[in-house]
Design a protein around this motif. Structure first.
Motif, mmCIF file in Angstrom:
data_model
loop_
_atom_site.group_PDB
_atom_site.id
_atom_site.type_symbol
_atom_site.label_atom_id
_atom_site.label_comp_id
_atom_site.label_asym_id
_atom_site.label_seq_id
_atom_site.Cartn_x
_atom_site.Cartn_y
_atom_site.Cartn_z
ATOM 1 N N SER A 83 -24.070 6.480 38.749
ATOM 2 C CA SER A 83 -23.136 7.180 39.615
ATOM 3 C C SER A 83 -23.398 6.816 41.075
ATOM 4 N N TYR A 85 -23.450 7.902 45.066
ATOM 5 C CA TYR A 85 -23.528 9.011 46.010
ATOM 6 C C TYR A 85 -24.110 8.498 47.317
ATOM 7 N N ILE A 120 -20.281 8.043 36.404
ATOM 8 C CA ILE A 120 -19.667 9.278 35.895
ATOM 9 C C ILE A 120 -19.252 10.221 37.018
ATOM 10 N N SER A 121 -19.716 9.965 38.246
ATOM 11 C CA SER A 121 -19.320 10.816 39.370
ATOM 12 C C SER A 121 -19.565 10.068 40.668
ATOM 13 N N ASP A 123 -19.515 10.934 45.170
ATOM 14 C CA ASP A 123 -19.366 11.970 46.199
ATOM 15 C C ASP A 123 -18.495 11.445 47.334
ATOM 16 N N ARG A 152 -13.203 11.766 35.757
ATOM 17 C CA ARG A 152 -13.769 12.504 36.885
ATOM 18 C C ARG A 152 -13.800 11.643 38.139
ATOM 19 N N VAL A 153 -14.187 10.395 37.979
ATOM 20 C CA VAL A 153 -14.252 9.489 39.134
ATOM 21 C C VAL A 153 -12.853 9.212 39.667
ATOM 22 N N LYS A 155 -10.250 11.125 39.446
ATOM 23 C CA LYS A 155 -9.743 12.323 40.112
ATOM 24 C C LYS A 155 -10.288 12.432 41.528
ATOM 25 N N THR A 156 -11.595 12.165 41.689
ATOM 26 C CA THR A 156 -12.186 12.203 43.034
ATOM 27 C C THR A 156 -11.570 11.146 43.935
#
Length: 338
Positions: A83, A85, A120-121, A123, A152-153, A155-156
């Motif tokens: 991920s 960040y 998976i994510s 920020d 999820r990614v 959508k962000t």
């Protein structure tokens, strides 16, 4: 434990020594803190994996795990290993820039495909870094495509207006779709440049028949070509052999079986798959034969010499059947004309 993973063994030694000299709680606390430091360090420097394609398939594998792949001309494919960040986003950007610089002489990069499955994510900092990556590469004449972006990614990225900024047309469901789109974009870009040159030289609007009839040879190979590929990583019991044909050739499977028998190869699995031309873009149209084989002499996977010999014999079979088919069709055409 040292043979299994040296870092874990080191943590065990620290916990043991800390408990012995500092006390039980202090020793365990020291090992926990050191473990957190290691986790943070590894997440700050995620692995960026270079991918290449197994010939005859739409499969893209790590170059360190797969020794029988091929690079796509002018397309650099990478998988981001974790991920994104604030702590690792800049590191990912720097590594991608370094890879592109290193490949400048060998395979000049015009397109970058980022495989995002492990991500998976992300920020807010990573969102801005992704925009910087795309803008930076576009200023260098390099387009960036994203493949297999999770919900999820995505959508962000939509909330951060990244998809709108980059363009929805640069997001794809699979790596093969992204690569094919990049090659088509490259072809259209070169055709457009050819039209401009032709128009400037003749003073008139160029005809689309000559230039547009030429297709990117890499696209032809990926979507409608005869290819032979190998993989030692897809099956634990043997070497996987892929034979991809642009169309169905009668009785050629029997010829393939004869080649495998003559080379004393044990076939543990054989499969034939027919894909129509209107199938999904990540499916190679035509006919694909898949074999899992191993050497009968060593009962192991094929070595490089055996692969080269097998590839040569399979290619000879394909060429022979193609020539026979061409001769038959030529004779039939002559009879019709008579």
């Amino acid at each position: 434990l040292w043979r299994l993973k040296k870092v874990d063994c080191g943590l065990w030694v620290v916990a043991f020594i800390g408990t012995l000299f500092l006390g039980v709680l202090q020793g365990i606390l020291l090992a926990v803190v050191l473990s957190l430091v290691i986790v943070i360090y590894e997440s700050v420097r995620p692995q960026i994996t270079i991918l290449w394609r197994i010939p005859g398939t739409s499969i893209y594998r790590n170059i360190k795990q797969e020794s029988n792949g091929s690079f796509i001309p002018n397309v650099f494919i990478a998988r981001i290993g974790s991920s994104m960040y604030f702590a690792n986003a800049s590191f990912i950007k720097d590594v991608l820039l370094a890879y592109v610089e290193d490949l400048r002489e060998v395979n000049p990069t015009e397109y970058i495909v980022l495989e995002m499955t492990p991500v998976i994510s992300i920020d807010s900092t990573a969102v801005h870094v992704i925009q910087d990556i795309v803008q930076d590469f576009r200023s260098r004449g390099i387009q960036v495509a994203f493949a297999m972006v999770g919900n999820r990614v995505e959508k962000t990225m939509r909330n951060g207006h990244v998809v709108e900024c980059i363009g929805k047309q640069w997001f794809f469901s699979t790596v093969n779709q992204a690569v094919t789109a990049c090659l088509l974009h490259q072809q259209n870009k070169r055709l457009g440049a050819a039209r401009v040159v032709n128009s400037n030289s003749t003073g008139s609007r160029p005809s689309a028949s000559t230039s547009e009839a030429e297709e990117n040879p890499m696209i032809q190979m990926m979507l409608a070509g005869d290819e032979i590929g190998f993989s030692d990583d897809l099956h634990h019991g043997g070497t996987t052999v892929f034979v991809s044909l642009s169309d169905n050739v009668p009785l050629i499977m029997s010829a393939f079986d004869a080649v495998l028998h003559n080379q004393r190869l044990s076939v543990t699995k054989a499969h034939m798959e027919v894909a129509s031309s209107d199938a999904a873009i990540d499916t190679v149209p035509g006919v694909r034969f898949t074999y899992v084989v191993k050497s009968m002499s060593s009962c192991e996977k094929l070595d490089d010499k055996e692969k080269a010999h097998l590839k040569s014999d399979l290619k000879a079979v394909i060429d022979r059947f193609r020539n026979e088919s061409l001769s038959t069709s030529t004779s039939a055409t002559g009879e019709i004309q008579l």
